[in-house]
Design a protein around this motif. Sequence first.
Motif, PDB file in Angstrom:
ATOM      1  N   PRO A 166     -16.614   8.894  -0.312  1.00  0.00           N
ATOM      2  CA  PRO A 166     -16.841  10.289  -0.715  1.00  0.00           C
ATOM      3  C   PRO A 166     -15.818  10.820  -1.712  1.00  0.00           C
ATOM      4  CG  PRO A 166     -17.087  10.047   1.658  1.00  0.00           C
ATOM      5  CD  PRO A 166     -16.525   8.762   1.146  1.00  0.00           C
ATOM      6  N   GLN A 167     -14.600  10.309  -1.668  1.00  0.00           N
ATOM      7  CA  GLN A 167     -13.547  10.821  -2.546  1.00  0.00           C
ATOM      8  C   GLN A 167     -13.636  10.251  -3.962  1.00  0.00           C
ATOM      9  OE1 GLN A 167     -12.954   9.374   0.499  1.00  0.00           O
ATOM     10  NE2 GLN A 167     -12.770  11.317   1.634  1.00  0.00           N
ATOM     11  N   ALA A 168     -14.468   9.229  -4.185  1.00  0.00           N
ATOM     12  CA  ALA A 168     -14.599   8.633  -5.518  1.00  0.00           C
ATOM     13  C   ALA A 168     -15.600   9.430  -6.352  1.00  0.00           C
ATOM     14  CB  ALA A 168     -15.057   7.184  -5.391  1.00  0.00           C
ATOM     15  N   PRO A 169     -15.251   9.767  -7.606  1.00  0.00           N
ATOM     16  CA  PRO A 169     -16.180  10.514  -8.475  1.00  0.00           C
ATOM     17  C   PRO A 169     -17.490   9.756  -8.672  1.00  0.00           C
ATOM     18  CG  PRO A 169     -13.972  10.448  -9.418  1.00  0.00           C
ATOM     19  CD  PRO A 169     -13.980   9.495  -8.262  1.00  0.00           C
ATOM     20  N   VAL A 170     -18.584  10.484  -8.670  1.00  0.00           N
ATOM     21  CA  VAL A 170     -19.897   9.871  -8.832  1.00  0.00           C
ATOM     22  C   VAL A 170     -20.013   9.172 -10.178  1.00  0.00           C
ATOM     23  CG1 VAL A 170     -22.375  10.322  -8.905  1.00  0.00           C
ATOM     24  CG2 VAL A 170     -20.937  11.575  -7.295  1.00  0.00           C
ATOM     25  N   ASP A 171     -19.412   9.776 -11.229  1.00  0.00           N
ATOM     26  CA  ASP A 171     -19.520   9.214 -12.571  1.00  0.00           C
ATOM     27  C   ASP A 171     -18.344   8.295 -12.913  1.00  0.00           C
ATOM     28  OD1 ASP A 171     -17.645  11.185 -12.550  1.00  0.00           O
ATOM     29  OD2 ASP A 171     -18.312  12.187 -14.387  1.00  0.00           O
ATOM     30  N   GLY A 172     -17.535   7.949 -11.902  1.00  0.00           N
ATOM     31  CA  GLY A 172     -16.387   7.085 -12.125  1.00  0.00           C
ATOM     32  C   GLY A 172     -16.702   5.636 -11.817  1.00  0.00           C
ATOM     33  N   PRO A 173     -15.674   4.775 -11.847  1.00  0.00           N
ATOM     34  CA  PRO A 173     -15.876   3.353 -11.531  1.00  0.00           C
ATOM     35  C   PRO A 173     -16.415   3.178 -10.111  1.00  0.00           C
ATOM     36  CG  PRO A 173     -13.713   3.741 -12.493  1.00  0.00           C
ATOM     37  CD  PRO A 173     -14.283   5.088 -12.188  1.00  0.00           C
TER      38      PRO A 173
END
Length: 537
Positions: A166-173
């Motif tokens: 959940p803490q990882a950006p959706v548009d990130g790696p």
Amino acid sequence: MDVLKASPTIVHLPYIPTTTRNKTQFSKSIFHNLNLQLPCFTRNGSKSRLFTTLSSSPISTTESFEPPMPEVEAEVGKQRFDWYSQWYPVMPVCDLDKRVPHGKKVLGLDLVVWWDKNENEWKVFDDTCPHRLAPLSEGRIDQWGRLQCVYHGWCFGGNGDCKIIPQAPVDGPPVHTLKKACVAVYPSVVQHDIVWVWPNADPQYKDIITKKKPPYIPVLDDPSFSKLMGNRDIPYGYEVLVENLMDPAHVPYAHYGLMRTRTPTVKVDREGGRPLDMKVKKLDINGFLGKQDWGSSNFIAPCIFHAFADVEVDQENGSATSSEIVKAPPPNRRLSLIFMCVPVSPGNSRLIWTFPRNFGVWIDKIVPRWIFHIGQNLILDSDLYLLHVEERKIMEIGATNWQKACFVPTKSDALVVGFRRWFNKYAGGEIDWKGKYGGALPPSPPREQLMDRYWSHVVNCNSCNSAYKGLKALEVMLQIMSVILIGIIAVTKQKMMSMVAKTTMVSMASICFVASKWLAHFIYKNFHYHGYNHAFR
């Protein structure tokens, strides 16, 4: 270990030849005095011969004495038992709730067992979230059927792959796809309504079930047999637990008044102990076959002690006990005793038991499982403290010095000796904990905590846990009813209630109060702690 594929009265065990004979390490033991009947265990192609020489005569000389020990005559070659190349029973399926993950320990490994509704099967993972090492067994199964860590919400699929961070950006790696974000998955399978685990998460063992399966016991798949199961965490080690189930000589004494045994021809004491002609006929890396005058038994390394008995139905209550001995049982009535002993950690083990029988099956359909567990837990309690202390005494003198400290001159100790022979010869006299433990036993808690049934059994048994909650609710209801009745009497004017009605309500309030107190005592004694004093039995 070969899969057992014989009829319900035959189990095949491979025999592997050995050469050296090591001194064994021993521990005292405990088992049920049963009328067991098993044919020989064989394996085609075995060229070696093994035989047992056990003396039942007391030693009257002053020479040093060694315990009766299986003598082995074998071909050249020595094998080492690999603890991590075996299947281990984790828990009966009947005691696993599909709605929640369950934390269990096997061979010192922290595991989480959970139901994957997407693949419709039980899964066994390492009980550690790769993020910050929080226990996944304290998590939940989310609405999509994923195992969720409740510390930060990471979710995992049935293959151990991380589904979301959940803490990882959706548009990130897509960091959740990295290998370090995955959870180790242990091979697992359900057999005989028990979840089994292979304690090696290396990918090469992913399909180990196609090459090696858990021990197959035909009677557990026979629909004509009843097979109620139970489980309990035991506060003494695996070695002592296995021996506990291999020694019938203790039954008249440690379980006096709890289990019936055969009356000896010559009764030398109140309890009725008698000589037992027992011996180990075959022993190899996969276990051994025990033989005694009342039947046979089989140790399937490392977990299973398996025996068959033919018993007559108790004419008084229509049932049979696992300790009853009869001389001429009907051949169509059979009782099988199956004990599964799981090494958990030094000084701790887990016992899973089931006693399939093909008579009185209707009893198990009417009587709830928790009723049987009350008596079975009492039997376990009656020698629990003895074995807990005994294990520590053995540790103090050193397991390798057992032969010098203990005197076992009779054949009744033959299976215990056989197990220690196997344990010393093939396992080096110790369980391989992979360096996780230093070898010391945990401190001994107070007796009430040591023999506590709630955390060792009730919370892990679906039937007992449900009964416990129901009885606690009934206890509270009785207390409330008592207070309400007294309150009604107190607020009602004297002229508005007849003396008969008032007396009736007071009596009902008293009965409810007394019943609640009795029920509280019953719950504590059967679901928490049952003190056991052998001196007053």
